[in-house]
Design a protein around this motif. Sequence first.
Motif, PDB file in Angstrom:
ATOM      1  N   TYR A   1      38.225  42.370  41.634  1.00 36.34           N
ATOM      2  CA  TYR A   1      39.195  41.439  41.036  1.00 36.34           C
ATOM      3  C   TYR A   1      39.367  41.772  39.566  1.00 36.34           C
ATOM      4  O   TYR A   1      38.391  41.976  38.833  1.00 36.34           O
ATOM      5  N   GLN A   2      40.623  41.835  39.138  1.00 36.17           N
ATOM      6  CA  GLN A   2      40.973  42.066  37.739  1.00 36.17           C
ATOM      7  C   GLN A   2      41.536  40.756  37.185  1.00 36.17           C
ATOM      8  O   GLN A   2      42.668  40.373  37.482  1.00 36.17           O
ATOM      9  N   PRO A   3      40.740  40.033  36.379  1.00 33.76           N
ATOM     10  CA  PRO A   3      41.172  38.706  35.930  1.00 33.76           C
ATOM     11  C   PRO A   3      42.470  38.707  35.138  1.00 33.76           C
ATOM     12  O   PRO A   3      43.292  37.793  35.306  1.00 33.76           O
ATOM     13  N   ASP A   4      42.687  39.697  34.262  1.00 37.71           N
ATOM     14  CA  ASP A   4      43.905  39.705  33.455  1.00 37.71           C
ATOM     15  C   ASP A   4      45.154  39.863  34.319  1.00 37.71           C
ATOM     16  O   ASP A   4      46.203  39.269  34.042  1.00 37.71           O
ATOM     17  N   GLU A   5      45.044  40.668  35.366  1.00 37.41           N
ATOM     18  CA  GLU A   5      46.177  40.912  36.259  1.00 37.41           C
ATOM     19  C   GLU A   5      46.209  39.926  37.429  1.00 37.41           C
ATOM     20  O   GLU A   5      47.184  39.908  38.182  1.00 37.41           O
ATOM     21  N   ARG A   6      45.135  39.157  37.596  1.00 38.34           N
ATOM     22  CA  ARG A   6      44.975  38.264  38.750  1.00 38.34           C
ATOM     23  C   ARG A   6      45.161  39.046  40.051  1.00 38.34           C
ATOM     24  O   ARG A   6      45.772  38.567  41.006  1.00 38.34           O
TER      25      ARG A   6
ATOM     26  N   VAL B   1      48.036  39.156  44.648  1.00 34.04           N
ATOM     27  CA  VAL B   1      48.313  38.948  43.228  1.00 34.04           C
ATOM     28  C   VAL B   1      48.456  37.448  43.017  1.00 34.04           C
ATOM     29  O   VAL B   1      49.305  36.803  43.638  1.00 34.04           O
ATOM     30  N   ASP B   2      47.584  36.911  42.164  1.00 33.80           N
ATOM     31  CA  ASP B   2      47.564  35.462  41.926  1.00 33.80           C
ATOM     32  C   ASP B   2      47.394  34.698  43.240  1.00 33.80           C
ATOM     33  O   ASP B   2      47.968  33.621  43.422  1.00 33.80           O
ATOM     34  N   GLY B   3      46.629  35.274  44.160  1.00 35.68           N
ATOM     35  CA  GLY B   3      46.351  34.616  45.433  1.00 35.68           C
ATOM     36  C   GLY B   3      47.407  34.802  46.490  1.00 35.68           C
ATOM     37  O   GLY B   3      47.222  34.371  47.636  1.00 35.68           O
TER      38      GLY B   3
ATOM     39  N   SER C   1      37.225  35.302  39.619  1.00 31.08           N
ATOM     40  CA  SER C   1      37.877  34.397  38.670  1.00 31.08           C
ATOM     41  C   SER C   1      36.964  33.272  38.205  1.00 31.08           C
ATOM     42  O   SER C   1      37.349  32.465  37.351  1.00 31.08           O
TER      43      SER C   1
ATOM     44  N   GLU D   1      35.971  30.748  40.014  1.00 28.99           N
ATOM     45  CA  GLU D   1      36.544  29.514  40.555  1.00 28.99           C
ATOM     46  C   GLU D   1      35.500  28.438  40.842  1.00 28.99           C
ATOM     47  O   GLU D   1      35.786  27.242  40.751  1.00 28.99           O
TER      48      GLU D   1
ATOM     49  N   GLN E   1      38.795  37.234  44.796  1.00 33.03           N
ATOM     50  CA  GLN E   1      39.503  36.353  43.872  1.00 33.03           C
ATOM     51  C   GLN E   1      38.622  35.192  43.428  1.00 33.03           C
ATOM     52  O   GLN E   1      38.538  34.885  42.230  1.00 33.03           O
TER      53      GLN E   1
END
Length: 404
Positions: free
Chosen positions: A358-363, A73-75, A291, A293, A287
């Motif tokens: 990957y779910q961008p809204d939830e990271r 989550v968020d990396g 995302s 990136e 991720q």
Amino acid sequence: MARSTGVRAVSLCAAALLAVAVQTTAVPAVGRPDRGCAVGGQSTDDRARKVLDIVRQARRELDLKAVLVRVTVDGRELVTDAAGESMDGVPATPAMHFRAGSVAFAQLGTVLLQLVDEGRVGLDAPVSRWFPDLPHGDEITLRMLGDSTSGLHDYVIDPAFVKKFYAAPFRHWTPSELLTFPLGHSLWYAPGTDWSYSHANFVLLAEALEKITGTPMDRLLRERVLDPLGLSETSNSFTPEIPRPVLHAYDAERGTYEESTFWNPSWTTAPGAVLTTDICDLARSAQGIGSGELLSRHSYRVQLDPGTPGLGAPTAGCPATVCLKQTEAFHFGVGVIVKNGWVLQNPSFAGFAAVQAYQPDERLAIAVSTTVGPKAPGGNTAQTITNRIAAALAPDHPLDLAVG
């Protein structure tokens, strides 16, 4: 090739994509204790416990030989786990390497869009610029290769290829040999007017990227994707070799349950993009790709929506599991699948199955890799586990990948 249908029916990643006492104790990673890709102490986080319960229940229910999973989550790591065995008596560990298959397609799409960002090529450039003898090369564009709207047949469902593959699964295939199959057929539809999953698109895209950059594909991916994302355990191999430690695979595609670990994967995509990875790199890839990136904001939007949702309708003569009408909820971007806001790839062939999502809204990044026992169901079993993890951790963003 998916275990039950393989290339005979549609498979590999395509069919699952479109049809849009068990070991439970933690074991240390083998060979790379300093990398961090290992099962640590049991987390007190309720979400981590849910993931572990899902993995263990699915392994029993689906007769899976092994399951590797990592969720971030968020990396930041939420859970990393390995259940089951690589071989009889050899516990599976998160450090084990497995084939990444169509994960390379997401990376090829990313490299293409990087070159667009740099002004080195246009997405709508005709591929005849690099393949002057390719039939319909003036009509097929780089964008169409990347989003799979070229109309080229998928050689993995060609009965002639299937017969040759199953007769000699250790055979090495060259791009020119693979392309003889789709080029032996007329196009499924006029380029750009419909969508169909075809490995031929990515064989050609990889060769085009090499010609555009003058850089061999293995080096191109290393410099532009693998190193920038820190994917130190992901690599190309020009042989069937898999770096140690190895997650072994088994399959029944040829009529008997047998080891398929070292079947030659040269047919899966172009040389230089035949990848192996581990579960930690797979989560990081989910991720990084999911995302955007490595891309500009504009190119990231294009990767997720190249203009194809809702494009076309099932085409006469094109198998229903290959040519399907896309929707806003499910479509193919530039090298990626987009489903209900998730950005993913789902390789499945020769007994190996995986998902990076990957779910961008939830990271939220989910990486799952599975191998099957003799009674496992067909399809990509990693998708079943990914669906359940997504439902548990992101109920507002159901994934619901079909697995039949």
